[in-house]
Design a protein around this motif. Structure first.
Motif, PDB file in Angstrom:
ATOM      1  N   LYS A   1       0.838  -1.200   0.000  1.00  0.00           N
ATOM      2  CA  LYS A   1       0.000   0.000   0.000  1.00  0.00           C
ATOM      3  C   LYS A   1       0.877   1.256   0.000  1.00  0.00           C
ATOM      4  CE  LYS A   1      -3.303   0.036   3.060  1.00  0.00           C
ATOM      5  NZ  LYS A   1      -4.011  -0.240   4.356  1.00  0.00           N
ATOM      6  N   LYS A   2       1.962   1.207   0.758  1.00  0.00           N
ATOM      7  CA  LYS A   2       2.871   2.346   0.809  1.00  0.00           C
ATOM      8  C   LYS A   2       3.526   2.578  -0.542  1.00  0.00           C
ATOM      9  CE  LYS A   2       5.260   5.579   2.884  1.00  0.00           C
ATOM     10  NZ  LYS A   2       4.658   6.721   3.587  1.00  0.00           N
ATOM     11  N   LYS A   3       3.909   1.497  -1.203  1.00  0.00           N
ATOM     12  CA  LYS A   3       4.575   1.640  -2.497  1.00  0.00           C
ATOM     13  C   LYS A   3       3.688   2.350  -3.504  1.00  0.00           C
ATOM     14  CE  LYS A   3       7.253  -0.939  -5.907  1.00  0.00           C
ATOM     15  NZ  LYS A   3       7.709  -2.262  -6.366  1.00  0.00           N
ATOM     16  N   MET A   4       2.370   2.157  -3.385  1.00  0.00           N
ATOM     17  CA  MET A   4       1.448   2.760  -4.340  1.00  0.00           C
ATOM     18  C   MET A   4       1.295   4.269  -4.148  1.00  0.00           C
ATOM     19  SD  MET A   4      -1.573  -0.073  -4.928  1.00  0.00           S
ATOM     20  CE  MET A   4      -1.794  -0.578  -3.221  1.00  0.00           C
ATOM     21  N   VAL A   5       1.716   4.799  -2.983  1.00  0.00           N
ATOM     22  CA  VAL A   5       1.582   6.239  -2.747  1.00  0.00           C
ATOM     23  C   VAL A   5       2.941   6.934  -2.632  1.00  0.00           C
ATOM     24  CG1 VAL A   5      -0.662   5.994  -1.621  1.00  0.00           C
ATOM     25  CG2 VAL A   5       1.412   5.913  -0.228  1.00  0.00           C
ATOM     26  N   LEU A   6       4.022   6.164  -2.704  1.00  0.00           N
ATOM     27  CA  LEU A   6       5.353   6.781  -2.660  1.00  0.00           C
ATOM     28  C   LEU A   6       5.624   7.570  -3.935  1.00  0.00           C
ATOM     29  CD1 LEU A   6       7.661   4.016  -1.128  1.00  0.00           C
ATOM     30  CD2 LEU A   6       7.210   6.275  -0.186  1.00  0.00           C
TER      31      LEU A   6
ATOM     32  N   PHE B   1      11.143   8.034  -6.869  1.00  0.00           N
ATOM     33  CA  PHE B   1      11.887   7.227  -5.902  1.00  0.00           C
ATOM     34  C   PHE B   1      11.649   5.739  -6.132  1.00  0.00           C
ATOM     35  CE2 PHE B   1      11.466   4.866  -1.867  1.00  0.00           C
ATOM     36  CZ  PHE B   1      12.804   4.803  -1.522  1.00  0.00           C
ATOM     37  N   VAL B   2      10.393   5.340  -6.338  1.00  0.00           N
ATOM     38  CA  VAL B   2      10.065   3.932  -6.578  1.00  0.00           C
ATOM     39  C   VAL B   2      10.808   3.404  -7.791  1.00  0.00           C
ATOM     40  CG1 VAL B   2       8.201   2.335  -7.199  1.00  0.00           C
ATOM     41  CG2 VAL B   2       7.807   4.107  -5.478  1.00  0.00           C
TER      42      VAL B   2
ATOM     43  N   LEU C   1       8.100   2.412   5.428  1.00  0.00           N
ATOM     44  CA  LEU C   1       6.711   2.770   5.707  1.00  0.00           C
ATOM     45  C   LEU C   1       6.552   4.235   6.099  1.00  0.00           C
ATOM     46  CD1 LEU C   1       5.515  -0.385   7.691  1.00  0.00           C
ATOM     47  CD2 LEU C   1       4.833   0.296   5.382  1.00  0.00           C
ATOM     48  N   ASP C   2       7.602   4.828   6.681  1.00  0.00           N
ATOM     49  CA  ASP C   2       7.534   6.224   7.115  1.00  0.00           C
ATOM     50  C   ASP C   2       8.068   7.186   6.058  1.00  0.00           C
ATOM     51  OD1 ASP C   2       6.545   5.329   9.504  1.00  0.00           O
ATOM     52  OD2 ASP C   2       8.459   5.390  10.560  1.00  0.00           O
ATOM     53  N   ALA C   3       8.493   6.658   4.919  1.00  0.00           N
ATOM     54  CA  ALA C   3       9.061   7.511   3.874  1.00  0.00           C
ATOM     55  C   ALA C   3       8.016   8.501   3.376  1.00  0.00           C
ATOM     56  CB  ALA C   3       9.562   6.652   2.709  1.00  0.00           C
ATOM     57  N   PRO C   4       8.450   9.710   3.001  1.00  0.00           N
ATOM     58  CA  PRO C   4       7.498  10.716   2.496  1.00  0.00           C
ATOM     59  C   PRO C   4       6.794  10.213   1.237  1.00  0.00           C
ATOM     60  CG  PRO C   4       9.636  11.703   2.980  1.00  0.00           C
ATOM     61  CD  PRO C   4       9.826  10.228   3.062  1.00  0.00           C
ATOM     62  N   THR C   5       5.523  10.473   1.163  1.00  0.00           N
ATOM     63  CA  THR C   5       4.773  10.088  -0.031  1.00  0.00           C
ATOM     64  C   THR C   5       4.962  11.152  -1.105  1.00  0.00           C
ATOM     65  OG1 THR C   5       2.792  11.151   0.867  1.00  0.00           O
ATOM     66  CG2 THR C   5       3.076   8.805   1.297  1.00  0.00           C
ATOM     67  N   VAL C   6       4.308  10.946  -2.234  1.00  0.00           N
ATOM     68  CA  VAL C   6       4.448  11.870  -3.344  1.00  0.00           C
ATOM     69  C   VAL C   6       4.022  13.279  -2.913  1.00  0.00           C
ATOM     70  CG1 VAL C   6       2.130  11.355  -4.176  1.00  0.00           C
ATOM     71  CG2 VAL C   6       3.811  12.299  -5.754  1.00  0.00           C
ATOM     72  N   HIS C   7       4.769  14.263  -3.403  1.00  0.00           N
ATOM     73  CA  HIS C   7       4.455  15.657  -3.071  1.00  0.00           C
ATOM     74  C   HIS C   7       3.080  16.023  -3.612  1.00  0.00           C
ATOM     75  CE1 HIS C   7       4.780  20.012  -2.670  1.00  0.00           C
ATOM     76  NE2 HIS C   7       4.412  20.103  -3.927  1.00  0.00           N
TER      77      HIS C   7
ATOM     78  N   LYS D   1       5.608  11.824 -18.313  1.00  0.00           N
ATOM     79  CA  LYS D   1       5.617  11.587 -16.867  1.00  0.00           C
ATOM     80  C   LYS D   1       5.624  12.894 -16.085  1.00  0.00           C
ATOM     81  CE  LYS D   1       7.797   7.020 -17.093  1.00  0.00           C
ATOM     82  NZ  LYS D   1       9.002   6.206 -16.803  1.00  0.00           N
ATOM     83  N   LEU D   2       6.255  13.923 -16.624  1.00  0.00           N
ATOM     84  CA  LEU D   2       6.212  15.237 -15.981  1.00  0.00           C
ATOM     85  C   LEU D   2       4.795  15.801 -16.007  1.00  0.00           C
ATOM     86  CD1 LEU D   2       9.491  16.795 -17.429  1.00  0.00           C
ATOM     87  CD2 LEU D   2       9.003  16.485 -14.999  1.00  0.00           C
ATOM     88  N   LEU D   3       4.117  15.658 -17.138  1.00  0.00           N
ATOM     89  CA  LEU D   3       2.755  16.167 -17.249  1.00  0.00           C
ATOM     90  C   LEU D   3       1.804  15.444 -16.305  1.00  0.00           C
ATOM     91  CD1 LEU D   3       2.417  16.535 -21.143  1.00  0.00           C
ATOM     92  CD2 LEU D   3       2.917  18.318 -19.464  1.00  0.00           C
ATOM     93  N   CYS D   4       2.044  14.153 -16.097  1.00  0.00           N
ATOM     94  CA  CYS D   4       1.163  13.351 -15.235  1.00  0.00           C
ATOM     95  C   CYS D   4       1.459  13.538 -13.753  1.00  0.00           C
ATOM     96  CB  CYS D   4       1.284  11.875 -15.601  1.00  0.00           C
ATOM     97  SG  CYS D   4       0.648  11.466 -17.238  1.00  0.00           S
ATOM     98  N   GLY D   5       2.544  14.215 -13.410  1.00  0.00           N
ATOM     99  CA  GLY D   5       2.886  14.417 -12.009  1.00  0.00           C
ATOM    100  C   GLY D   5       3.741  13.324 -11.411  1.00  0.00           C
ATOM    101  N   PHE D   6       4.199  12.358 -12.245  1.00  0.00           N
ATOM    102  CA  PHE D   6       5.075  11.308 -11.727  1.00  0.00           C
ATOM    103  C   PHE D   6       6.465  11.854 -11.432  1.00  0.00           C
ATOM    104  CE2 PHE D   6       2.286   8.443 -14.461  1.00  0.00           C
ATOM    105  CZ  PHE D   6       1.478   8.111 -13.395  1.00  0.00           C
ATOM    106  N   TYR D   7       6.945  12.754 -12.272  1.00  0.00           N
ATOM    107  CA  TYR D   7       8.211  13.440 -12.041  1.00  0.00           C
ATOM    108  C   TYR D   7       7.907  14.905 -11.738  1.00  0.00           C
ATOM    109  CZ  TYR D   7      10.620   9.533 -14.419  1.00  0.00           C
ATOM    110  OH  TYR D   7      11.104   8.299 -14.788  1.00  0.00           O
ATOM    111  N   ARG D   8       8.812  15.545 -11.025  1.00  0.00           N
ATOM    112  CA  ARG D   8       8.735  16.982 -10.803  1.00  0.00           C
ATOM    113  C   ARG D   8       9.886  17.646 -11.546  1.00  0.00           C
ATOM    114  NH1 ARG D   8       7.860  14.567  -6.142  1.00  0.00           N
ATOM    115  NH2 ARG D   8       9.992  14.856  -5.439  1.00  0.00           N
ATOM    116  N   PRO D   9       9.643  18.783 -12.185  1.00  0.00           N
ATOM    117  CA  PRO D   9      10.720  19.443 -12.930  1.00  0.00           C
ATOM    118  C   PRO D   9      11.909  19.774 -12.035  1.00  0.00           C
ATOM    119  CG  PRO D   9       8.575  20.428 -13.458  1.00  0.00           C
ATOM    120  CD  PRO D   9       8.362  19.512 -12.292  1.00  0.00           C
TER     121      PRO D   9
END
Length: 592
Positions: free
Chosen positions: A107-112, A116-117, A328-334, A395-403
């Motif tokens: 579950k955590k992997k799906m929101v990280l 990073f993933v 499990l405590d790692a920051p999730t996606v911004h 991926k940038l447009l979809c929010g997977f990467y940040r510029p």
């Protein structure tokens, strides 16, 4: 990703007990029972001979002797029965507890953060966590088993200290000092193993990858046709050899603890035994007391050794629990705070202002100073050679990467300020890597609960994607591995199914990232043209390596050297005679 500070031993123990209490409470009860049994059975074993000798020498009556022996025998048998039951059922509870952690990990992997993933560091951390959880002697399961035994050893230690101190406090001191030395040696050995864990985690990840690829029947054709058996065997054997070298190093260090334990055992037990032999020959103690003290010293040494090993082992498992907690405590996606509410088919304007991207500070730029506006309802084609940055831009447009630099705006609002869930809802995307889930046709397309699926809409999407005539049963399972009545789709059929999935989702923008590689050029062109009518004014981005397939688009962007090198319609780019025209002429000669 920034690594958080590891938690201390007590914090990790409390964390594990808190989760176990919530998920598998029976385990804690079993641990307490094992601790009590761990004290009772050894004590009965050393106390019974002393009682019998007291009866033989006439210190107690025969009736009392029989009563004590009978009671001790009953308790001993009861303890063994309870312990056998616990061992039989506790494994199931430990497995269930492990499944809870695995569920939380996935579950955590799906929101990280996706970047990073996808990174090597993220994959290594995930592999390390799986290695710990799947090993019953490490991590959470290892800690729980150790703590049950450890608590029993501590209770036994306290009991035996009380018995031996009646003989001489100096013996207790000798036993404690030698045990402290052994603890230090064991701690150093375990620290070495933990500090070098990442060395073989990388090896394990590579081995798992090769095992999965060779086990996949779809790869077996290439393995046979290209005689890859020898090469793959060499790779696997090389990795196994490297893994075995680390195992040998660890075993060598563990051998040091064995030698230390033997030498210290000779010292502490030798001195203790000399003392009690002197005491009995000097008349300070009776033979029954001698038997009790002799057994207590032997048992005490065992308790101390087990406690020392337990401390080192619990410390090791706590470090492993820290690895799990860190993930499990790692920051999730911004995610931002603003909402961007759009009706499903509202148009979307996308603007990139001086956008650059690279994976690390030392790596080259994939995209550099991109300035682009995709107007509402406009159809854009992204073309270019492999590695030009087309998928990265998607991926940038979809929010997977940040510029790395710059900003992307959606209808005038910066993406960094938007909630990530709202960004995901804006796009229907088909990527190059596509996956069919082991569910029905309808579930694969709608990706929602079966009772909420609009079957008429599913059938319409199938028809538009070109699968309507091939698949008539929407409840057909798409795998033979789980359901023998299921089907395995061909590569082209799978891509059409995923296209139907994108059609089903109501979104403001449509993105196709080279999803038609298994189709022939004519079929690809027909499919893109079908999407042209499907878009109905939605902002759309089409990525293709075949330049002729996207002629219907309003504008074509040719990416090269990390930037947009050419922009215009198909005819405009041909007239410019640049790189796009050169590649188009090169491709088209094979289709004439």
């Amino acid at each position: 990703m920034k690594r958080i500070k590891k938690n201390g031993t007590l914090q990790n123990v409390a964390y594990v007990f808190h989760n176990t209490w919530n998920w598998e409470r029976s385990i804690i009860f079993f641990l307490l029972m094992q601790a009590i049994i761990g004290v009772c059975t050894p004590f009965i074993s050393i106390y019974m001979p002393s009682v019998i000798l007291s009866g033989v020498t006439g210190e107690i009556s025969l009736q009392r002797l029989l009563c004590i022996v009978g009671a001790l025998s009953f308790v001993f048998a009861l303890c063994n029965m309870i312990n056998s039951y616990i061992q039989a059922v506790n494994e199931t509870h430990l497995t269930n507890n492990k499944v809870h952690y695995l569920t939380e990990i996935f579950k955590k992997k799906m929101v990280l953060d996706y970047q990073f993933v996808e990174s090597e560091n993220g994959q290594n951390q995930f592999q390390d966590v799986l290695n710990i959880l799947f090993n019953d002697n490490s991590g959470v399961s290892g800690m729980l088993q150790l703590l049950g035994n450890y608590l029993g050893q501590v209770l036994g230690f306290v009991l035996y200290v009380g018995i031996i101190s009646m003989l001489s406090p100096w013996i207790v001191l000798v036993l404690l000092v030698t045990s402290g030395i052994y603890l230090f040696i064991l701690w150093r050995v375990n620290a070495y193993e933990y500090d070098h864990r990442k060395q073989w985690t990388v090896i394990d990840k590579k081995l798992n990858y090769l095992y999965n690829k060779t086990a996949d029947y779809r790869n077996n054709k290439d393995i046979k046709l290209y005689s890859m058996k020898g090469w793959l065997t060499f790779l696997i054997n090389s990795l196994i050899e490297a893994r075995l070298k680390w195992m040998v190093r660890i075993h060598r260090h563990n051998f040091i603890t064995v030698i230390a334990d033997v030498l210290l055992l000779l010292i502490r037990d030798g001195l203790a035994y000399l003392y009690i032999f002197h005491a009995i020959f000097d008349g300070q103690i009776q033979i029954a007391e001698f038997t009790l003290y002799f057994g207590a010293i032997s048992g005490f040494s065992g308790f101390v050794t087990n406690i020392v090993q337990g401390i080192a082992s619990v410390t090791r498992t706590c470090k492993e629990v820290s690895v799990i907690r860190e993930y499990l405590d790692a920051p999730t996606v911004h995610t931002g705070w603003k909402e961007l509410t759009l009706d499903p088919y509202d148009t979307l304007e996308i603007e990139l202002r001086n956008v650059s991207f690279r994976y690390t500070e030392d790596s080259p730029y994939i995209l550099k100073n991109i300035n682009l506006t995709v107007h509402k309802g406009e159809k854009i084609a992204l073309v270019g050679e492999n590695g030009a940055g087309k998928t990265t831009l998607v991926k940038l447009l979809c929010g997977f990467y940040r510029p790395t630099q710059g900003e992307i705006y959606l209808n005038g609002t910066a993406m960094s300020e938007l909630k990530i869930e709202d960004i995901y809802r804006l796009y229907s995307v088909v990527f190059q890597s596509i996956y069919v889930l082991p569910m029905t046709v309808a579930q694969n397309i709608a990706l929602i609960d079966q009772t909420q699926i609009d079957l008429e809409r599913v059938q319409s999407c199938l028809q538009m994607s070109g699968l309507g005539d091939s698949i008539s049963d929407l409840n057909l399972p798409l795998t033979k591995l789980i359901d023998e009545n299921g089907v395995n789709l061909s590569g082209g059929e799978t891509q059409k199914l995923i296209l139907a999935r994108a059609m089903y989702k109501e979104s403001a923008s449509l993105i196709l990232d080279e999803p038609t590689s298994a189709l022939d050029p004519i079929a690809e062109k027909e499919l893109y043209e079908a999407y042209n009518s499907l878009a109905k004014g939605r902002t759309s981005i089409f990525v293709s390596h075949r330049l002729a397939s996207t002629q219907f688009c309003d504008r074509i962007l040719f990416l090269n050297n990390a930037c947009i090198e050419e922009s215009g319609s198909h005819q405009e780019l041909l007239q410019k005679g640049g790189k796009y025209s050169e590649l188009f002429q090169l491709q088209s000669q094979y289709y004439k």
